[in-house]
Design a protein around this motif. Structure first.
Motif, PDB file in Angstrom:
ATOM      1  N   LEU A 174       0.933  -1.195   0.279  1.00  0.00           N
ATOM      2  CA  LEU A 174       0.149  -0.155   0.276  1.00  0.00           C
ATOM      3  C   LEU A 174       1.182   1.238  -0.247  1.00  0.00           C
ATOM      4  O   LEU A 174       0.189   2.596  -0.343  1.00  0.00           O
ATOM      5  CB  LEU A 174      -0.984  -0.056   1.078  1.00  0.00           C
ATOM      6  CG  LEU A 174      -1.594  -1.019   1.481  1.00  0.00           C
ATOM      7  CD1 LEU A 174      -3.132  -0.988   2.439  1.00  0.00           C
ATOM      8  CD2 LEU A 174      -3.260  -1.441  -0.457  1.00  0.00           C
ATOM      9  N   SER A 175       1.895   1.140   0.098  1.00  0.00           N
ATOM     10  CA  SER A 175       2.691   2.016   0.538  1.00  0.00           C
ATOM     11  C   SER A 175       3.343   2.596  -1.770  1.00  0.00           C
ATOM     12  O   SER A 175       4.027   3.340  -1.340  1.00  0.00           O
ATOM     13  CB  SER A 175       4.559   2.087   1.375  1.00  0.00           C
ATOM     14  OG  SER A 175       4.125   2.330   2.464  1.00  0.00           O
ATOM     15  N   LYS A 176       3.151   1.592  -2.167  1.00  0.00           N
ATOM     16  CA  LYS A 176       3.509   1.904  -3.902  1.00  0.00           C
ATOM     17  C   LYS A 176       2.112   1.978  -4.130  1.00  0.00           C
ATOM     18  O   LYS A 176       0.908   1.715  -4.376  1.00  0.00           O
ATOM     19  CB  LYS A 176       4.444   0.770  -4.440  1.00  0.00           C
ATOM     20  CG  LYS A 176       5.293   0.509  -3.665  1.00  0.00           C
ATOM     21  CD  LYS A 176       6.093  -0.871  -4.359  1.00  0.00           C
ATOM     22  CE  LYS A 176       7.358  -0.569  -3.491  1.00  0.00           C
ATOM     23  NZ  LYS A 176       7.965  -1.968  -4.259  1.00  0.00           N
ATOM     24  N   PRO A 177       2.055   2.920  -5.608  1.00  0.00           N
ATOM     25  CA  PRO A 177       0.942   3.392  -5.841  1.00  0.00           C
ATOM     26  C   PRO A 177       0.680   2.374  -6.729  1.00  0.00           C
ATOM     27  O   PRO A 177       1.138   1.701  -7.527  1.00  0.00           O
ATOM     28  CB  PRO A 177       1.347   4.555  -7.151  1.00  0.00           C
ATOM     29  CG  PRO A 177       2.368   5.011  -6.421  1.00  0.00           C
ATOM     30  CD  PRO A 177       3.393   3.756  -5.426  1.00  0.00           C
ATOM     31  N   THR A 196       0.674   8.342  -0.303  1.00  0.00           N
ATOM     32  CA  THR A 196       0.460   6.701  -1.530  1.00  0.00           C
ATOM     33  C   THR A 196      -0.758   6.100  -0.362  1.00  0.00           C
ATOM     34  O   THR A 196      -1.116   5.515  -2.027  1.00  0.00           O
ATOM     35  CB  THR A 196       1.575   6.064  -2.342  1.00  0.00           C
ATOM     36  OG1 THR A 196       2.368   7.369  -2.451  1.00  0.00           O
ATOM     37  CG2 THR A 196       1.313   5.294  -2.812  1.00  0.00           C
ATOM     38  N   LEU A 197      -0.771   5.715   0.446  1.00  0.00           N
ATOM     39  CA  LEU A 197      -1.867   5.420   0.563  1.00  0.00           C
ATOM     40  C   LEU A 197      -2.855   6.313   0.779  1.00  0.00           C
ATOM     41  O   LEU A 197      -4.260   5.219   0.553  1.00  0.00           O
ATOM     42  CB  LEU A 197      -1.663   4.851   2.087  1.00  0.00           C
ATOM     43  CG  LEU A 197      -3.017   4.015   3.533  1.00  0.00           C
ATOM     44  CD1 LEU A 197      -2.870   3.305   3.274  1.00  0.00           C
ATOM     45  CD2 LEU A 197      -2.067   4.989   5.054  1.00  0.00           C
ATOM     46  N   ILE A 198      -3.543   7.271   1.017  1.00  0.00           N
ATOM     47  CA  ILE A 198      -4.737   8.076   0.477  1.00  0.00           C
ATOM     48  C   ILE A 198      -5.370   7.480  -0.480  1.00  0.00           C
ATOM     49  O   ILE A 198      -6.077   7.314  -1.035  1.00  0.00           O
ATOM     50  CB  ILE A 198      -4.755   9.078   1.105  1.00  0.00           C
ATOM     51  CG1 ILE A 198      -4.019   9.084   2.406  1.00  0.00           C
ATOM     52  CG2 ILE A 198      -5.556  10.068   0.425  1.00  0.00           C
ATOM     53  CD1 ILE A 198      -3.926  10.350   3.276  1.00  0.00           C
ATOM     54  N   GLU A 199      -4.000   7.511  -1.849  1.00  0.00           N
ATOM     55  CA  GLU A 199      -4.406   7.462  -3.565  1.00  0.00           C
ATOM     56  C   GLU A 199      -4.997   6.287  -3.513  1.00  0.00           C
ATOM     57  O   GLU A 199      -6.296   5.483  -4.256  1.00  0.00           O
ATOM     58  CB  GLU A 199      -3.458   7.869  -4.021  1.00  0.00           C
ATOM     59  CG  GLU A 199      -3.142   9.377  -3.528  1.00  0.00           C
ATOM     60  CD  GLU A 199      -4.675  10.345  -4.135  1.00  0.00           C
ATOM     61  OE1 GLU A 199      -5.467  10.004  -4.986  1.00  0.00           O
ATOM     62  OE2 GLU A 199      -4.898  11.649  -3.740  1.00  0.00           O
ATOM     63  N   ASN A 200      -4.400   4.874  -3.185  1.00  0.00           N
ATOM     64  CA  ASN A 200      -4.712   3.609  -2.961  1.00  0.00           C
ATOM     65  C   ASN A 200      -6.380   3.632  -2.701  1.00  0.00           C
ATOM     66  O   ASN A 200      -7.039   2.460  -2.741  1.00  0.00           O
ATOM     67  CB  ASN A 200      -3.265   3.353  -2.136  1.00  0.00           C
ATOM     68  CG  ASN A 200      -2.442   2.474  -3.021  1.00  0.00           C
ATOM     69  OD1 ASN A 200      -1.815   3.541  -4.633  1.00  0.00           O
ATOM     70  ND2 ASN A 200      -1.079   2.275  -2.755  1.00  0.00           N
ATOM     71  N   CYS A 201      -6.108   4.271  -1.534  1.00  0.00           N
ATOM     72  CA  CYS A 201      -7.321   4.198  -0.330  1.00  0.00           C
ATOM     73  C   CYS A 201      -8.808   4.552  -1.682  1.00  0.00           C
ATOM     74  O   CYS A 201      -9.512   4.071  -1.720  1.00  0.00           O
ATOM     75  CB  CYS A 201      -7.588   4.673   0.540  1.00  0.00           C
ATOM     76  SG  CYS A 201      -6.557   3.465   2.127  1.00  0.00           S
ATOM     77  N   LYS A 202      -8.386   5.551  -2.182  1.00  0.00           N
ATOM     78  CA  LYS A 202      -9.389   6.115  -2.838  1.00  0.00           C
ATOM     79  C   LYS A 202      -9.989   5.301  -4.206  1.00  0.00           C
ATOM     80  O   LYS A 202     -10.625   5.029  -4.385  1.00  0.00           O
ATOM     81  CB  LYS A 202      -8.805   6.950  -3.724  1.00  0.00           C
ATOM     82  CG  LYS A 202      -8.901   8.627  -2.036  1.00  0.00           C
ATOM     83  CD  LYS A 202      -8.585   9.693  -3.265  1.00  0.00           C
ATOM     84  CE  LYS A 202      -7.891  10.995  -2.335  1.00  0.00           C
ATOM     85  NZ  LYS A 202      -7.796  12.319  -3.476  1.00  0.00           N
ATOM     86  N   LEU A 203      -9.408   4.388  -4.715  1.00  0.00           N
ATOM     87  CA  LEU A 203      -9.150   3.626  -5.706  1.00  0.00           C
ATOM     88  C   LEU A 203      -9.881   2.423  -4.970  1.00  0.00           C
ATOM     89  O   LEU A 203     -10.607   1.530  -6.404  1.00  0.00           O
ATOM     90  CB  LEU A 203      -8.015   2.977  -6.428  1.00  0.00           C
ATOM     91  CG  LEU A 203      -7.002   4.583  -6.808  1.00  0.00           C
ATOM     92  CD1 LEU A 203      -5.348   3.584  -7.596  1.00  0.00           C
ATOM     93  CD2 LEU A 203      -8.200   5.177  -8.602  1.00  0.00           C
ATOM     94  N   MET A 204      -9.705   2.298  -3.573  1.00  0.00           N
ATOM     95  CA  MET A 204     -10.481   0.896  -3.287  1.00  0.00           C
ATOM     96  C   MET A 204     -11.766   1.395  -2.921  1.00  0.00           C
ATOM     97  O   MET A 204     -12.370   0.291  -2.334  1.00  0.00           O
ATOM     98  CB  MET A 204     -10.033   0.100  -1.859  1.00  0.00           C
ATOM     99  CG  MET A 204      -8.054  -0.429  -2.707  1.00  0.00           C
ATOM    100  SD  MET A 204      -7.869  -0.709  -0.906  1.00  0.00           S
ATOM    101  CE  MET A 204      -6.446  -0.614  -1.277  1.00  0.00           C
ATOM    102  N   LEU A 205     -12.356   2.275  -3.193  1.00  0.00           N
ATOM    103  CA  LEU A 205     -13.633   2.904  -2.521  1.00  0.00           C
ATOM    104  C   LEU A 205     -14.461   3.110  -3.202  1.00  0.00           C
ATOM    105  O   LEU A 205     -14.705   3.383  -4.322  1.00  0.00           O
ATOM    106  CB  LEU A 205     -13.521   4.284  -1.676  1.00  0.00           C
ATOM    107  CG  LEU A 205     -12.704   4.044  -0.477  1.00  0.00           C
ATOM    108  CD1 LEU A 205     -12.698   5.216  -0.088  1.00  0.00           C
ATOM    109  CD2 LEU A 205     -12.914   3.465   0.624  1.00  0.00           C
TER     110      LEU A 205
END
Length: 165
Positions: free
Chosen positions: A112-115, A140-149
């Motif tokens: 989760l630390s990598k895009p 990057t974690l926050i951007e990854n979370c956005k993709l999962m929601l």
């Protein structure tokens, strides 16, 4: 295993973090034992999460940084599907043996630390316990979370502080 047997080292990458957890994965659950304080700590954390989450059986939930899954057995029956994400293969291997009786649990290894460009994870509730302090790149974690929601989804972060779990 106790705190004295841990090898202390500074992490400068997510790989450093995963190497640490892979090394200790098999003994992680017995590391502290089932002391009264550990049991109480986990009980408070779970209670706080459940009060915030308001889970329902028609929702998909995803736990990030699941480790060996101390809360999976309690949360999985409350949702349609529980996706368990961790970067440590060792931690997920330990968890795999614990959830073989749960048909609504899916394990995924993701750093989760990598895009991430895309993901098949689409959750109604995304949550984590004590993950933030192990993340090297918070943006990057926050951007990854956005993709999962899913639209209208919620994110719940439970992290310890000096006063309370």
């Amino acid at each position: 295993m106790d705190e004295k047997t841990f090898k202390k080292r500074r992490s400068s990458s997510s790989n450093d973090v995963f190497e640490f957890y892979d090394e200790y994965a098999e003994t992680w659950d017995t590391r502290f034992g089932k002391t009264e304080s550990v049991v109480e700590f986990h009980k408070k954390r779970l209670k706080n999460f459940l009060e915030l989450a308001e889970l329902s059986k028609d929702e998909v939930a995803a736990e990030l940084g699941v480790g060996t899954g101390p809360y999976v057995q309690d949360i999985a029956p409350l949702v349609k599907k529980l996706i368990c994400v961790d970067g440590s293969r060792g931690m997920l291997d330990v968890l795999k043996s614990k959830v073989k009786n749960l048909d609504n649990v899916v394990l995924q290894q993701i750093d989760l630390s990598k895009p991430i460009k895309k993901t098949d994870i689409k959750a109604d509730v995304l949550f984590f316990f004590g993950l933030i302090e192990h993340i090297i790149d918070m943006d990057t974690l926050i951007e990854n979370c956005k993709l999962m929601l899913n639209e209208g989804a919620r994110v719940i972060a439970i992290s310890s502080n000096a006063a309370s779990p």
